[in-house]
Design a protein around this motif. Structure first.
Motif, PDB file in Angstrom:
ATOM      1  N   THR A  59       0.818  -1.230  -0.027  1.00  0.00           N
ATOM      2  CA  THR A  59      -0.087   0.076   0.174  1.00  0.00           C
ATOM      3  C   THR A  59       0.850   1.428   0.090  1.00  0.00           C
ATOM      4  O   THR A  59       0.386   2.341  -0.172  1.00  0.00           O
ATOM      5  N   ASP A  60       2.273   1.073   0.227  1.00  0.00           N
ATOM      6  CA  ASP A  60       3.029   2.254   0.350  1.00  0.00           C
ATOM      7  C   ASP A  60       3.746   2.494  -1.164  1.00  0.00           C
ATOM      8  O   ASP A  60       4.543   3.478  -1.042  1.00  0.00           O
ATOM      9  N   LEU A  61       3.538   1.749  -2.264  1.00  0.00           N
ATOM     10  CA  LEU A  61       4.434   1.835  -3.319  1.00  0.00           C
ATOM     11  C   LEU A  61       4.020   2.893  -4.034  1.00  0.00           C
ATOM     12  O   LEU A  61       4.960   3.758  -4.545  1.00  0.00           O
ATOM     13  N   ASP A  62       2.780   3.738  -4.118  1.00  0.00           N
ATOM     14  CA  ASP A  62       2.657   4.989  -4.887  1.00  0.00           C
ATOM     15  C   ASP A  62       3.580   6.160  -3.827  1.00  0.00           C
ATOM     16  O   ASP A  62       4.073   6.782  -4.727  1.00  0.00           O
ATOM     17  N   PHE A  63       3.557   5.929  -2.561  1.00  0.00           N
ATOM     18  CA  PHE A  63       4.379   7.149  -1.875  1.00  0.00           C
ATOM     19  C   PHE A  63       5.601   7.018  -2.179  1.00  0.00           C
ATOM     20  O   PHE A  63       6.336   8.111  -2.386  1.00  0.00           O
ATOM     21  N   LEU A  64       6.089   5.648  -2.348  1.00  0.00           N
ATOM     22  CA  LEU A  64       7.523   5.422  -2.154  1.00  0.00           C
ATOM     23  C   LEU A  64       7.994   5.748  -3.839  1.00  0.00           C
ATOM     24  O   LEU A  64       9.030   6.424  -4.040  1.00  0.00           O
ATOM     25  N   LEU A  65       7.115   5.486  -4.742  1.00  0.00           N
ATOM     26  CA  LEU A  65       7.434   5.997  -6.153  1.00  0.00           C
ATOM     27  C   LEU A  65       7.627   7.344  -6.177  1.00  0.00           C
ATOM     28  O   LEU A  65       8.453   8.070  -6.604  1.00  0.00           O
TER      29      LEU A  65
ATOM     30  N   GLU B 245       9.217   2.817 -14.882  1.00  0.00           N
ATOM     31  CA  GLU B 245       9.666   1.245 -14.516  1.00  0.00           C
ATOM     32  C   GLU B 245      10.797   1.107 -13.922  1.00  0.00           C
ATOM     33  O   GLU B 245      10.952   0.371 -12.954  1.00  0.00           O
ATOM     34  N   THR B 246      11.910   1.777 -14.476  1.00  0.00           N
ATOM     35  CA  THR B 246      13.090   1.803 -13.776  1.00  0.00           C
ATOM     36  C   THR B 246      12.984   2.304 -12.315  1.00  0.00           C
ATOM     37  O   THR B 246      13.577   1.694 -11.591  1.00  0.00           O
ATOM     38  N   THR B 247      12.404   3.493 -12.269  1.00  0.00           N
ATOM     39  CA  THR B 247      12.267   3.906 -10.694  1.00  0.00           C
ATOM     40  C   THR B 247      11.562   3.023  -9.694  1.00  0.00           C
ATOM     41  O   THR B 247      11.996   2.910  -8.891  1.00  0.00           O
ATOM     42  N   LEU B 248      10.423   2.353 -10.401  1.00  0.00           N
ATOM     43  CA  LEU B 248       9.682   1.317  -9.668  1.00  0.00           C
ATOM     44  C   LEU B 248      10.583   0.239  -8.971  1.00  0.00           C
ATOM     45  O   LEU B 248      10.572  -0.357  -8.245  1.00  0.00           O
ATOM     46  N   GLN B 249      11.698  -0.341 -10.223  1.00  0.00           N
ATOM     47  CA  GLN B 249      12.291  -1.274  -9.926  1.00  0.00           C
ATOM     48  C   GLN B 249      13.485  -1.064  -8.588  1.00  0.00           C
ATOM     49  O   GLN B 249      13.641  -2.011  -7.870  1.00  0.00           O
ATOM     50  N   ARG B 250      13.844   0.325  -8.609  1.00  0.00           N
ATOM     51  CA  ARG B 250      14.737   0.668  -7.680  1.00  0.00           C
ATOM     52  C   ARG B 250      13.992   0.626  -6.305  1.00  0.00           C
ATOM     53  O   ARG B 250      14.312   0.482  -5.262  1.00  0.00           O
ATOM     54  N   VAL B 251      12.600   1.107  -6.357  1.00  0.00           N
ATOM     55  CA  VAL B 251      11.861   1.149  -5.233  1.00  0.00           C
ATOM     56  C   VAL B 251      11.531  -0.407  -4.503  1.00  0.00           C
ATOM     57  O   VAL B 251      11.613  -0.462  -3.490  1.00  0.00           O
ATOM     58  N   LEU B 252      11.577  -1.443  -5.458  1.00  0.00           N
ATOM     59  CA  LEU B 252      11.448  -2.685  -5.135  1.00  0.00           C
ATOM     60  C   LEU B 252      12.398  -3.296  -4.651  1.00  0.00           C
ATOM     61  O   LEU B 252      12.378  -4.600  -4.192  1.00  0.00           O
ATOM     62  N   TYR B 253      13.485  -2.844  -4.886  1.00  0.00           N
ATOM     63  CA  TYR B 253      14.999  -3.453  -4.631  1.00  0.00           C
ATOM     64  C   TYR B 253      14.919  -3.705  -3.262  1.00  0.00           C
ATOM     65  O   TYR B 253      14.777  -2.856  -2.394  1.00  0.00           O
ATOM     66  N   ASN B 254      15.060  -4.815  -2.816  1.00  0.00           N
ATOM     67  CA  ASN B 254      15.098  -5.258  -1.432  1.00  0.00           C
ATOM     68  C   ASN B 254      14.117  -4.727  -0.312  1.00  0.00           C
ATOM     69  O   ASN B 254      14.141  -4.107   0.609  1.00  0.00           O
ATOM     70  N   PHE B 255      12.690  -4.742  -1.108  1.00  0.00           N
ATOM     71  CA  PHE B 255      11.777  -4.014  -0.622  1.00  0.00           C
ATOM     72  C   PHE B 255      11.312  -4.667   0.743  1.00  0.00           C
ATOM     73  O   PHE B 255      10.768  -4.099   1.839  1.00  0.00           O
TER      74      PHE B 255
ATOM     75  N   LEU C  88      20.822   0.716   2.645  1.00  0.00           N
ATOM     76  CA  LEU C  88      20.759   0.569   0.852  1.00  0.00           C
ATOM     77  C   LEU C  88      19.979   1.757   0.324  1.00  0.00           C
ATOM     78  O   LEU C  88      20.383   2.127  -0.784  1.00  0.00           O
ATOM     79  N   GLN C  89      19.073   2.554   1.368  1.00  0.00           N
ATOM     80  CA  GLN C  89      18.452   3.703   0.634  1.00  0.00           C
ATOM     81  C   GLN C  89      17.885   4.464   1.949  1.00  0.00           C
ATOM     82  O   GLN C  89      17.363   4.054   2.724  1.00  0.00           O
ATOM     83  N   LEU C  90      18.266   5.780   1.692  1.00  0.00           N
ATOM     84  CA  LEU C  90      17.699   6.542   2.889  1.00  0.00           C
ATOM     85  C   LEU C  90      17.386   7.755   2.004  1.00  0.00           C
ATOM     86  O   LEU C  90      17.855   8.653   1.117  1.00  0.00           O
ATOM     87  N   GLN C  91      16.016   8.252   1.970  1.00  0.00           N
ATOM     88  CA  GLN C  91      15.377   9.023   1.224  1.00  0.00           C
ATOM     89  C   GLN C  91      14.376  10.074   2.205  1.00  0.00           C
ATOM     90  O   GLN C  91      13.802   9.516   2.821  1.00  0.00           O
ATOM     91  N   ILE C  92      14.783  11.443   2.298  1.00  0.00           N
ATOM     92  CA  ILE C  92      13.920  12.238   2.968  1.00  0.00           C
ATOM     93  C   ILE C  92      13.171  13.066   1.952  1.00  0.00           C
ATOM     94  O   ILE C  92      13.811  13.603   1.095  1.00  0.00           O
ATOM     95  N   ASP C  93      11.869  13.411   2.262  1.00  0.00           N
ATOM     96  CA  ASP C  93      11.182  14.297   1.125  1.00  0.00           C
ATOM     97  C   ASP C  93      11.718  15.775   1.176  1.00  0.00           C
ATOM     98  O   ASP C  93      12.232  16.204   2.141  1.00  0.00           O
ATOM     99  N   PRO C  94      12.203  15.950  -0.025  1.00  0.00           N
ATOM    100  CA  PRO C  94      12.845  17.357  -0.084  1.00  0.00           C
ATOM    101  C   PRO C  94      12.098  18.542   0.817  1.00  0.00           C
ATOM    102  O   PRO C  94      12.860  19.210   1.424  1.00  0.00           O
TER     103      PRO C  94
END
Length: 148
Positions: free
Chosen positions: A15-21, A42-52, A80-86
């Motif tokens: 349910t978080d995929l839209d937010f994460l994308l 599609e590439t961006t989604l694959q990066r979101v799904l990496y080690n989901f 692996l990933q750290l992202q903070i909303d701008p």
């Protein structure tokens, strides 16, 4: 993971995929574009799904503001990933999160490892916390923190 009462993590699910994308497109696509790497959906989604399975949504005051994807092994903690909303960057949240991770690593005798795109200004934050560049490829620096 405890840090401060206003900042908490919840395991991500489908349910978080839209937010994460959306988050990834806002935080990372400018760096990918600057590095001449693909920024399509599609590439961006694959990066979101990496080690989901290792993804956690970062909440501030019950509002989702970011992503922490972390992998813990016997020897090290991999960010692996750290992202903070701008909208929430520049307020010390990334530093607070990383400081907590470094403290945990210090207590458990582990190193902390991450990679950062060469075009991403976050590398100055990592350097200021004591991360050192231990390798690189065409687009990224590989950084490590060791308290040992």
């Amino acid at each position: 993971m405890y840090m401060n009462p206003d900042l908490r993590y919840e395991k991500a699910d489908d349910t978080d995929l839209d937010f994460l994308l959306r988050l990834r497109m806002k935080t990372m696509n400018p760096h990918y574009a600057e590095s001449n790497l693909p920024t399509d959906r599609e590439t961006t989604l694959q990066r979101v799904l990496y080690n989901f399975d290792k993804a956690h949504i970062i909440f501030l005051h019950h509002h989702p503001i970011g992503l922490l994807k972390i992998n813990k092994t016997d020897e090290r903690i991999e960010v692996l990933q750290l992202q903070i909303d701008p909208d929430y960057q520049g307020k010390g949240l990334g530093r607070k999160i990383l400081t907590h991770i470094l403290h945990e690593a210090s207590e458990t005798g582990k190193t902390v490892w991450l990679s950062v795109l060469k075009t991403n200004k976050a590398q100055s934050l990592y350097s200021s916390l004591g991360f050192c560049i231990v390798g690189e490829d065409e687009h990224s620096y590989f950084m490590e923190f060791s308290d040992l």
